[in-house]
Design an enzyme around this catalytic site. Sequence first.
Site: not given
Ligand SMILES: [Zn+2]
Length: 422
Positions: A62-64, A152, A179, A232, A278, A305, A309
């Site tokens: 996740h590069l946001r 995802d 996911h 995951h 998660n 993953d 944050h």
């Molecule tokens: Zn996921």
Amino acid sequence: MRLLIKNGRVLDPTLGLDLIADVYIVDGKIEGVEENISVSADRILDAHGLWVLPGLVDIHVHLREPGEEWKEDIESGTRAALHGGVLRVACMPNTKPPVDTPEVCSAIIAKAKEKGYVPVYPIACITKGQAGKELTEFGRLKLAGAVALSDDGKWVQDSEVMRKALLYAKSFDLPIISHPEDQALSFGGQVNLGKLSAKLGLKGVPFTAETVAVVRDLLLAKETKGKLHLAHLSVKENLPFLRWAKEEGVNFTAETCPHYFHLTEWECDGYNTLAKVNPPLRTEDDVLAIKQAIKEGLIEVIASDHAPHSPLEKDVEFELASPGMIGLEFLLPLSSSLVREGLISPLKLLELLITNPAKVIGIEPPSLRKGEKAKIVLFDPEEEYLVTEDFIQSKSKNTPFLGKTIKGRVKKVILEDKVYEF
Ligand SMILES: [Zn+2]
């Protein structure tokens, strides 16, 4: 420029190489991999005791960007990737806005070309707005550079939508990344359902939330013959179903992340939000089962993953904290424990981190073949060190490994003519 890497343990899962040798690089391209290369070079790197490998391919990041750049952006995320020896990144589409149009997809690729340290391959949404109802335009997304499709963060709850997605994606030769989490079963869950959830008085997520989703998706993949990738995986109850799917020849691959074979639910004790993730961290039995699944070849991909944050999302009450932890910089170190434990060989490990994930997203598996651009990682599998905030290159520092000593460290990364030293 002529660069010579001497006496490393050269590991190339694509070519099946595992030998003590030298790697010779001329003007950013690999000229040869052989024992005792004696040529004059402008620079010689001593790799004695180190693994010399093509860079990792992390297909769960996740590069946001766009939308949550205070947590991470393409520049900082790919810098963290480089620091972890991850030289190709596939990024998840749950950005703001989500990657559900070709325009967002193209914008990410353009930004990565401008600011990225390593190539970025966008994964696009399966459904518009990740709402689980209407499919996105897979063909146009592929033309814009999407390498896979995923909602995802959310499971496609409607079975008919998922079935159509698998069929439609097959015609474009794109994988569907699931996911696996039945939100009806996991709703409101904070940690694994068990002793810890009872102790902390938090709502727990049962294993069925994952396994119900895994089984449905495997059945739909069997029927449609679409290409399914299960993200995951965390629970032991998946194993018999994965074995069944292998026997049936279902077109699927399965993934896990290092935290599911290193940590248990007890990391969350004391309401440690850094360990909230998660799916949640599970039990010791699950950790052992995930390792068994890797050993058996049921799980063929390890991804990070990487979910950055900021303290805004983590320094809050447990139930308000966002799930997820960073992982790009720990993917290779933490995964290398599987080799030290004697579970798999180094070459097998690198199949899980390089060759197999490349195949999932349909890119050429990286290798040290003559003529390839040099993208090489020098890794010390034995070095121990403390994980500090200063060590972390990611914009966010949210990891339960902070303050812990881990083993295995990326020492240098060679990108064509550039040598990064860490
Ligand atoms: Zn996921």
